[in-house]
Structure formats: C-alpha cells, structure tokens
Design a protein around this motif. Structure first.
Motif, mmCIF file in Angstrom:
data_model
loop_
_atom_site.group_PDB
_atom_site.id
_atom_site.type_symbol
_atom_site.label_atom_id
_atom_site.label_comp_id
_atom_site.label_asym_id
_atom_site.label_seq_id
_atom_site.Cartn_x
_atom_site.Cartn_y
_atom_site.Cartn_z
ATOM 1 N N LEU A 667 0.827 -1.213 0.000
ATOM 2 C CA LEU A 667 0.000 0.000 0.000
ATOM 3 C C LEU A 667 0.862 1.264 0.000
ATOM 4 C CD1 LEU A 667 -2.723 -1.198 2.539
ATOM 5 C CD2 LEU A 667 -3.083 -0.728 0.101
ATOM 6 N N GLU A 668 1.995 1.225 0.729
ATOM 7 C CA GLU A 668 2.906 2.380 0.767
ATOM 8 C C GLU A 668 3.496 2.644 -0.613
ATOM 9 O OE1 GLU A 668 3.745 4.414 3.208
ATOM 10 O OE2 GLU A 668 2.852 3.473 4.954
ATOM 11 N N LEU A 669 3.831 1.559 -1.333
ATOM 12 C CA LEU A 669 4.414 1.710 -2.665
ATOM 13 C C LEU A 669 3.419 2.302 -3.656
ATOM 14 C CD1 LEU A 669 6.485 -1.591 -2.931
ATOM 15 C CD2 LEU A 669 7.384 0.733 -2.739
ATOM 16 N N ILE A 670 2.141 2.100 -3.400
ATOM 17 C CA ILE A 670 1.107 2.714 -4.243
ATOM 18 C C ILE A 670 0.950 4.187 -3.884
ATOM 19 C CG2 ILE A 670 -1.378 2.802 -4.706
ATOM 20 C CD1 ILE A 670 -1.392 -0.242 -4.329
ATOM 21 N N MET A 671 0.929 4.503 -2.581
ATOM 22 C CA MET A 671 0.648 5.864 -2.129
ATOM 23 C C MET A 671 1.759 6.839 -2.471
ATOM 24 S SD MET A 671 -1.268 5.427 1.530
ATOM 25 C CE MET A 671 0.121 4.657 2.328
ATOM 26 N N GLY A 672 3.008 6.403 -2.386
ATOM 27 C CA GLY A 672 4.143 7.297 -2.647
ATOM 28 C C GLY A 672 4.080 7.958 -4.015
ATOM 29 N N PRO A 673 4.045 7.162 -5.090
ATOM 30 C CA PRO A 673 3.957 7.774 -6.426
ATOM 31 C C PRO A 673 2.677 8.582 -6.640
ATOM 32 C CG PRO A 673 4.665 5.481 -6.578
ATOM 33 C CD PRO A 673 4.238 5.710 -5.165
ATOM 34 N N THR A 674 1.576 8.129 -6.025
ATOM 35 C CA THR A 674 0.310 8.855 -6.220
ATOM 36 C C THR A 674 0.427 10.291 -5.726
ATOM 37 O OG1 THR A 674 -0.993 6.837 -6.010
ATOM 38 C CG2 THR A 674 -2.141 8.919 -5.674
ATOM 39 N N CYS A 675 0.935 10.453 -4.503
ATOM 40 C CA CYS A 675 0.971 11.810 -3.940
ATOM 41 C C CYS A 675 2.093 12.647 -4.541
ATOM 42 C CB CYS A 675 1.098 11.766 -2.421
ATOM 43 S SG CYS A 675 2.668 11.155 -1.829
ATOM 44 N N SER A 676 3.252 12.043 -4.837
ATOM 45 C CA SER A 676 4.396 12.820 -5.283
ATOM 46 C C SER A 676 4.420 13.059 -6.785
ATOM 47 C CB SER A 676 5.706 12.121 -4.884
ATOM 48 O OG SER A 676 5.809 12.061 -3.495
ATOM 49 N N ILE A 677 3.967 12.097 -7.553
ATOM 50 C CA ILE A 677 4.066 12.206 -9.011
ATOM 51 C C ILE A 677 2.744 12.660 -9.612
ATOM 52 C CG2 ILE A 677 4.561 10.955 -11.141
ATOM 53 C CD1 ILE A 677 6.315 9.054 -9.498
ATOM 54 N N VAL A 678 1.655 11.972 -9.236
ATOM 55 C CA VAL A 678 0.365 12.244 -9.864
ATOM 56 C C VAL A 678 -0.184 13.607 -9.444
ATOM 57 C CG1 VAL A 678 -2.017 11.480 -10.075
ATOM 58 C CG2 VAL A 678 -0.172 9.807 -10.119
ATOM 59 N N TYR A 679 -0.215 13.884 -8.137
ATOM 60 C CA TYR A 679 -0.784 15.156 -7.685
ATOM 61 C C TYR A 679 0.072 16.348 -8.111
ATOM 62 C CZ TYR A 679 -4.713 13.386 -4.950
ATOM 63 O OH TYR A 679 -5.915 12.828 -4.571
ATOM 64 N N GLU A 680 1.388 16.160 -8.214
ATOM 65 C CA GLU A 680 2.251 17.261 -8.663
ATOM 66 C C GLU A 680 1.901 17.682 -10.083
ATOM 67 O OE1 GLU A 680 5.211 19.587 -10.400
ATOM 68 O OE2 GLU A 680 4.848 17.530 -11.090
ATOM 69 N N ASN A 681 1.384 16.730 -10.864
ATOM 70 C CA ASN A 681 1.086 16.976 -12.270
ATOM 71 C C ASN A 681 -0.330 17.522 -12.491
ATOM 72 O OD1 ASN A 681 2.510 16.705 -14.806
ATOM 73 N ND2 ASN A 681 0.918 15.267 -15.405
ATOM 74 N N GLU A 682 -1.087 17.723 -11.416
ATOM 75 C CA GLU A 682 -2.455 18.218 -11.546
ATOM 76 C C GLU A 682 -2.482 19.642 -12.105
ATOM 77 O OE1 GLU A 682 -6.047 16.767 -10.119
ATOM 78 O OE2 GLU A 682 -4.770 15.837 -11.623
ATOM 79 N N PRO A 683 -3.407 19.947 -13.019
ATOM 80 C CA PRO A 683 -3.509 21.311 -13.558
ATOM 81 C C PRO A 683 -4.106 22.264 -12.534
ATOM 82 C CG PRO A 683 -5.300 19.968 -14.400
ATOM 83 C CD PRO A 683 -4.413 19.041 -13.606
ATOM 84 N N ILE A 684 -4.009 23.551 -12.810
ATOM 85 C CA ILE A 684 -4.578 24.564 -11.919
ATOM 86 C C ILE A 684 -6.101 24.537 -12.035
ATOM 87 C CG2 ILE A 684 -4.427 26.397 -13.670
ATOM 88 C CD1 ILE A 684 -3.736 28.318 -11.332
ATOM 89 N N GLU A 685 -6.789 24.668 -10.905
ATOM 90 C CA GLU A 685 -8.252 24.718 -10.933
ATOM 91 C C GLU A 685 -8.715 26.087 -11.434
ATOM 92 O OE1 GLU A 685 -10.586 22.913 -7.819
ATOM 93 O OE2 GLU A 685 -8.760 22.157 -6.880
ATOM 94 N N LYS A 686 -9.863 26.107 -12.116
ATOM 95 C CA LYS A 686 -10.274 27.319 -12.833
ATOM 96 C C LYS A 686 -10.612 28.488 -11.926
ATOM 97 C CE LYS A 686 -15.057 25.648 -13.416
ATOM 98 N NZ LYS A 686 -16.080 25.273 -14.411
ATOM 99 N N ASN A 687 -10.892 28.244 -10.652
ATOM 100 C CA ASN A 687 -11.221 29.361 -9.754
ATOM 101 C C ASN A 687 -10.021 29.831 -8.937
ATOM 102 O OD1 ASN A 687 -10.939 27.199 -8.049
ATOM 103 N ND2 ASN A 687 -12.745 27.672 -6.819
#
Length: 831
Positions: A667-687
């Motif tokens: 579970l830790e190996l799944i969470m690490g990339p999710t928070c560090s890689i995936v969320y970092e790549n999120e676009p800016i929200e329109k508001n």
C-alpha cells in the motif's frame, strides 16, 4: 556582436584559447560531495527503509525467507522511488543553476560580445557598467564617471571612484559598479582573484528552512513519536498474548510502517523543485526555492513604471525653450537653431558612450539634427555623477582651443533649484512641465553651467546654471499591460506604482493603462516627512508614489510587510537593490535589469514581461494547492491503514493480525507515487486566480482541512471494518476476509485519489482535468491489485483467497462509497 567605440581590439580566438589553456576557467573551486554516497546516506536515514531492513532480518531469523526477500525487494523499490524523485528535483535545480549563470560583456577581435562569466580569460577586455557585478580582477584602461562598491572585500559601503590615473586603478571580482562605465584588462580569474583567495568560507553557508518546510517537518516528527509509542503498545499486547517476542516485534513493526508518513517530505521537495523548473520554462527564473511557496500568497505588487509598465523604448518627442517660451516637435528641427542647440546641450550632459535609453535617444537626436558632429573634437575633463534629491548630473567638455561646454540635465526641479530664476519664471516653466507630463512624457530639465577657471566645486549644485529648456521623451505602455493589471485585480492583488518619475507623467500613463485608484500621489520626500502612524496609513490607500529614492522605496516595502501584506517588488536598477532584498518576492528584469538588481531579487523575469508574474503567482497557488491535496490524501489514507491494523488487535477480534508488513509496504508503494508524481502533475483549478491571496502566516494544516482529512480517513476506516465484520459473520476464512478488507482499502484509495483532485468541483468536472499520469497510475494500481488476488502464486504469498465476483463487487463497491460520499458534501458546498 556589435562594433565598439573604445578603439580597443581585444583578444583573438587563438589568444582566448591559449589563455584558457594556461589559466583555466573563471570559476571558484568548491568542494563537491560525492552524489552517490550523499544519496545513500540520506536513504539509510529514512525511517521506512530502516523498518523494512529490520523486519526483513526478523523474517530471516524466523525462517520466512519469502517474506524476507519481498521486503528486501521493497527496500530497492522504496530506494528507487526516492532516488527517482530526488534525481528529478536535482535535475530541475541543476538546470536552474545553469540558466542563472551570470553573463559579462567583452571586446574580442574588435567586437563587443556577451559571454558567460566562466568563459572570461586573463587578458580579456571586460566592459563593466552601472549595476553590474564585476566578474574578474583587472586594471582599468578606460572609464566614464566610474565608481564601485567594494564592501564585499573591504566592508566599506561608500562607493569608490576610479579611473586609469587613480593610485590603484584596479577592480576586483564580486564588487559592483555603482555608476558609470569602464573597460578593464582582466589580470586574474577564478581562485586567483582576491575574492577567490578568501572565498572558501562561502562554501559552508547553510540555507534556513521555510515556514512551510518547518511545519511539515514538525508534523512528520510528531507522527514518528506517535508511531514509536503505538509500536511499543502493540508489541506489549502481542507479547503478553503470545510470549513470542519476534512475532510480536513483526506485528508492532507493521503498525509502525503504517503510521510513518514518509511520503510527505518527499512530496514537498518534489513539488518545490519541479515547480521552480516549470516556472523557468515559463520564463521566470527562481533563484531561491522558498520563493515558490511564497508566490501564491502575494497580496501587493509594487512595480516601477519605466520598462515594466512601459516599453522602455525612449524616443525624443518634445522640446521646450525657456527663452522662446515655446514647444517644439523633436522629430524635425532643421530650421530651429535654438531647439537644436538645446538637444546638443542635453547630449553633452549625457555619457559619451550612452547606455541609458534616454541618453541614447539624445545622442541619436543630436546626430540627426547637427550640421557638424563636434563630439570627436571635445574631451571630458570633469564630471559630476547623477546625484541629489531630485537628481541631476553635470559634464564638463573642452576642445584643443580651450573652449568649454558645461552641460547639466536631470529632474526639472533639480535644475530649477540651481538656476537663480525668479518666481514668475519658475511658474512658467512648471506650467510647461505639467503640460508635457500630463501627456505622458518623461521630462528632463537642461542647463548650461556658468563657471570660469579650473577650480570645480565639490558638488555640482554649487555651480550657477542657466536653465535652457526641457526635453521630453515618450515611452509607450506595453501592449498587454491592461490585461496584466486586470488579472492582478481579479486575483485580489493590490498594485502600487513606485517610480522616480514625476507624478503627472505617472498619472497620465496610469490612466492610459487602466490602473485603479491612481488619483492620489505622494513624493518620496513628502512621504518620509510624515509621522510614523500617518506614514503607515498613507501607504495603505495611496497607490502611486513618485520621485522615489532608495530609502523611501525600502521604507514602503517594510511598512507594507509590517501591515501583514506579502510584498512582491519589481526593480532593475542599482537603487532598487535594498527594496528588492527586503520584499518577500524580489523581481528583477532579465533584459534591462542590472546585476545588482538580479543578485538582490529572488526571481528574474527573463523577458521583462510582467504578465509572467501573473503566471508565476498562478503557478505558486497551483503548487501550494496540489501539495495540500497530496498531503490531505496521505493523511486520509493512512488513518484506515493504521486503524485496520490496530483495532482488531486491540479489541481481540477473531483475526487480530489482518495485515502483515508485506501488505503495508504494498500500500505504501502505491501511495508514494500517487501523492508525489500524480498530484504534482495536476492542472490549476479554474477558480484559483479568482480567490484572494492566501495569508502566508496561515498554518499549512489548518483545523478545518485537517478535520476534513481525518473524517475522510475515519469513514474509510468504518466501512473497511464493516467489510471485515461482514466477512467474519458470513463465516469466511481469514484469507478471504483479508482479501475483502484489502480490496476495500484498494478501491477506497483509487476513489480517494479521484475525489481529492478538488475539494470544491465535482468528479464530473475533475475527470476532464488534463493529467497524463493520473489514469495510467490508477490503471496500473488496479491491474496490480487484481493480479495479487487472482494470480495464484501471488495470492498465496500475500495470503489472499481469490474472491468471487459478488464478493469483489461488495468490497470494492464499499471502498468506492467510503471515499465517494465526499462528492455529496462538495455539492452542498457549491450550493
């Protein structure tokens, strides 16, 4: 490359190559740590790696070789993810360092060219001018009004005037040019310079942690302490029941792993470094990583006028002759002898080799309108640099026959003060100044000095001047500046103009560009004369500050900071240095900015385009928001993992040890990339750019957001434990119960990742966000989870039993609902 006017040939290519071969490159030697051993040391210090290694050893001692091998592989996976993230961060920072490499200007083969400072060689002809940091030691061979600040070496902050005939016509690396221009024959570079010989002490400078970094580190430390306490409790409970200290230790280590939020520091480093890299790609060079977290909080932007709001393309537009009391169009003056003489006098008051846009325009105007170019026949015999409040400057030229020209230019008020005019004459000129300024022109006064003999007074203000007239320049507003200001206003950011220009010109430009609340202005002298309390009130509601000087600029910035504002300050000149350094976000201009301004600033706009600050603030808000999403996700998903391990054990449920270290590490190996890689790549929200700035003093983990994450985690925990009880009551085996609990947690993890992409907009909106990593990562997680359940060797290793379609649907559906309920809360919030 351009031709030079110094009659200096400089080195040839072959001479440059020979000098580089003999003396090396212009760079200070700095001890470099071994990158591999540094990474290894950091890795071994990570608590998760230590726990994995200890648990692997325990499994080996107990003869559970398969589990030991899995945890050993997990160490390499954790190390790989950590090294990958660190390498991404380091690569981004290295690229930033190379991009911010300082430049210098040299004469080679008769041409003036810009090169990187490290390419400078002994023997080069180095050109240094106002605002530059000197890149090497050398001897002055030519100078105009040249002075340097040598405080970095001597501790003396007053400028030192130097020329080829000085007692010590030497300049040193690291010192800065306060005024004028000089050509220097380079005599020492790198470690052989005076700075190089004393510079080893600079290597040990440590960088202070930012408030956000301290908050995150403090949070992680608290979680580690909690982990140690819970570890001891769980070990004691297990040992009391089984008397097997090794088995008890393994189970306690399982819980300790689930508590440690080791992803948070990695996420912080990754977000900040990659944020700086993204900003650089947009044309904003961040010199200090801490600036990235400050950007989103900017509440006031103090901007200069020339070159920031305007193009800094000065053209000589209008003239005013005092004697004729008449205005002239500067475009065509061939039939206006006295007007041409005014242009000539203004040119003589300028530097012989101009670099200021207004002086360049005066030289061009003189060349265009003169019958005979007299410049080659005169030499500069005395000069007074730009000085005074308001400032002026004076040059004294003489030809071979002894004819002398004493010319001065500067702020009209400065020339009026030394011209001996009566009140009526001054009123007429002041009216002309207001007329030109109200049309948006930059206005300078021009005077002719009346002085006999060779005894020059110590200050130019002691010379009697004849006020000849005014020269007016037009600097058009930048085409995009209206949209830029509107973007700042929509984002809740106050804009203030702080300029050395007069109030009428500034207000005219402000009106033209749609600047808000620009009706009231105040000068630097008037501002500093106010009592402290009144001063603080004045800077809050006045948005145009004219005739400003360094002390006034600095006091404005400090007063705004004291009032709780997060201040961004733009600047390009030597005089802007103190205010840029004092501001939370010092912004230097990459093209026209001096080296002093760039050195004092925390970020540089490569193309002098203020619209990039809108992008930078948006990026700062995006980074902060995404980092918060990542950390809230980590908190929310850690809670059910911790409690699912702890509650069955503490309450003595039928299957007390539902998870082992292998499940937690998966579970830790799944969470690490999710928070560090995936969320970092999120676009800016329109508001994001329609909200007011975030107060910098606000804690990263504010109570409402922390409560939201805790509730999310507790709901997932409750549903997961319901699935546990459902499986037990249905008479399922321990393996199948574990499978259903694990499936519930895995589906909750996937849905939590999607739900937490926004705490305001619905999943229907966020599903359209462009994030090229999101769905591949979640798809990989889903496939890997199914593989663990349905590929027999993997299922056996993890002690799972392949569930039926119905059982999987129940557990996965429950997990989805345990995270998905938050969509309803967002709907209520929007309503």
């Amino acid at each position: 490359m351009t031709k030079n006017n110094f009659h200096i040939q400089g080195l040839s290519r072959l001479e440059v190559a020979a000098a580089r071969e003999r003396y090396g490159i212009n760079r200070l030697s700095i001890e470099k740590n071994n990158v591999f051993f540094t990474a290894l040391k950091d890795l071994v210090a990570e608590p998760m790696v230590v726990l994995l290694l200890v648990t692997a050893v325990i499994y080996l001692v107990r003869g559970q070789n398969g589990d030991a091998m899995f945890l050993a592989i997990a160490v390499f996976l954790v190390a790989g993810i950590s090294i990958f993230q660190n390498s991404r961060s380091k690569a981004a920072l290295d690229k930033l360092k190379s991009f911010t490499q300082s430049k210098c200007r040299v004469i080679r083969e008769g041409l003036v060219t810009d090169i990187n400072s490290y390419e400078l060689v002994v023997g080069d002809s180095l050109i240094v001018e106002e605002g530059m940091s000197i890149a090497a030691d050398g001897r002055i061979v030519h100078s105009n009004d040249f002075s340097v600040n040598e405080s970095i070496l001597t501790g003396e902050s007053l400028p030192v005037f130097k020329d080829p005939l000085s007692v010590e016509p030497i300049v040193f690396q690291g010192t800065t040019v306060v005024s004028g221009l000089a050509v220097v024959a380079v005599s020492a570079i790198g470690d052989q310079t005076q700075l190089g010989k004393i510079g080893r002490g600079l290597e040990s400078i440590t960088v202070e942690k930012t408030p956000l970094e301290l908050q995150i580190n403090n949070f992680v430390k608290k979680m580690v302490i909690i982990g140690v306490i819970v570890f001891a409790i769980v070990w004691a409970i297990n040992f009391f029941r089984s008397a097997d200290w090794l088995a008890s230790l393994t189970k306690a280590l399982t819980l300790a792993m689930s508590i440690l939020p080791e992803e948070i520091p990695v996420a912080f480093t990754t977000f900040m470094a990659l944020g700086a890299w993204r900003l650089m790609q947009m044309g904003v060079v961040v010199k200090e990583i801490k600036t990235v977290e400050t950007l989103g909080s900017a509440s006031v932007i103090c901007t200069d006028k020339t070159g920031t709001l305007t193009e800094n393309k000065m053209s000589l537009a209008k003239l005013y002759l005092r004697g004729a009391r008449q205005f002239y169009d500067a475009v065509e003056l061939m039939d206006e002898k006295k007007a041409r003489q005014l242009v000539a006098l203004a040119m003589w008051a300028s530097e012989p080799i101009p670099f200021d846009p207004m002086e360049v325009a005066l030289h061009e105007g003189y060349h265009k309108n003169c019958d005979t170019d007299e410049r080659p026949g005169y030499r500069l015999v005395h000069e007074y640099p730009l000085a005074g409040k308001p400032p002026m400057m004076t040059h004294v030229f003489e030809n071979e026959s002894g004819h002398r020209i004493i010319a001065a230019k500067g702020a009209p008020e400065a020339l009026l003060a030394v011209s001996g005019l009566n009140i009526e004459e001054k009123k007429v000129i002041e009216s002309a100044i207001r007329k030109l300024s109200a049309e948006g022109y930059r206005v300078l006064g021009v005077g002719r000095g009346l002085l006999d003999g060779n005894q020059f007074p110590p200050v130019q203000q002691e010379i009697q001047f004849d006020f000849v007239g005014l020269v007016a320049f037009y600097d058009p507003p930048k085409k995009n500046i209206k949209d830029v200001l509107e973007a700042f206003y929509k984002a809740g950011i106050v804009v203030k103009i702080i300029t050395g220009d007069n109030p009428f010109t500034t207000q005219a430009i402000a009106k033209e560009i749609g600047f808000r609340n620009g009706n009231e202005t105040i000068s630097g002298d008037a501002l500093l004369a106010l009592p402290e309390k009144e001063f603080g009130e004045k800077i809050k509601h006045v948005n145009i500050f004219s005739r400003m000087f360094p002390d006034a600029k600095l006091k404005i910035v400090n007063a705004l900071k004291a009032a709780g504002e997060i201040v961004a300050m733009t600047g390009d000149g030597v005089n802007d240095g103190p205010a840029l350094k004092a501001a939370h976000i010092g912004i230097a201009m990459g093209t026209k900015g001096t080296e002093i301004a760039k050195d004092a600033a925390s970020l540089v706009l490569v193309k002098d385009d203020l619209s990039k600050m809108v992008d930078a603030i948006a990026m700062g808000r995006r980074i902060y928001t995404n980092l918060k999403k990542a950390i809230q996700y980590i908190i929310s998903i850690h809670i059910p993992i911790i409690l699912t391990v702890f509650i069955p054990l503490a309450f003595g449920w039928i299957y007390p040890n539902i998870f082992s270290p292998v499940h937690i590490i998966f579970l830790e190996l799944i969470m690490g990339p999710t928070c560090s890689i995936v969320y970092e790549n999120e676009p800016i929200e329109k508001n994001t750019m329609l909200r007011p700035p975030r107060p910098l003093v606000s804690t990263f983990f504010n109570w409402s957001e922390l409560v939201t994450s805790v509730i999310q985690g507790l709901v997932i925990t409750g549903v997961t434990l319901l699935i546990y009880q459902y499986a037990v009551n249905a008479g399922f085996s321990e393996q199948l119960t574990r499978t259903m609990v694990f499936s519930c947690l895995l589906s909750a993890n996937i849905f939590l990742t999607l739900v937490n992409r926004s705490f305001y907009y619905s999943l229907r909106v966020t599903i359209k966000y462009k994030n090229r990593l999101m769905f591949p990562m979640l798809g990989f997680t889903l496939l890997l989870g199914l593989a663990l359940l349905y590929i027999r060797p993997l299922a056996m290793f993890f002690e799972f039993k392949s569930p039926s379609a119905f059982q999987l649907a129940v557990s996965a559906g429950a997990g989805s609902l345990s995270a998905g309920w938050f969509e309803a809360l967002k709907w209520v919030k929007r309503k």
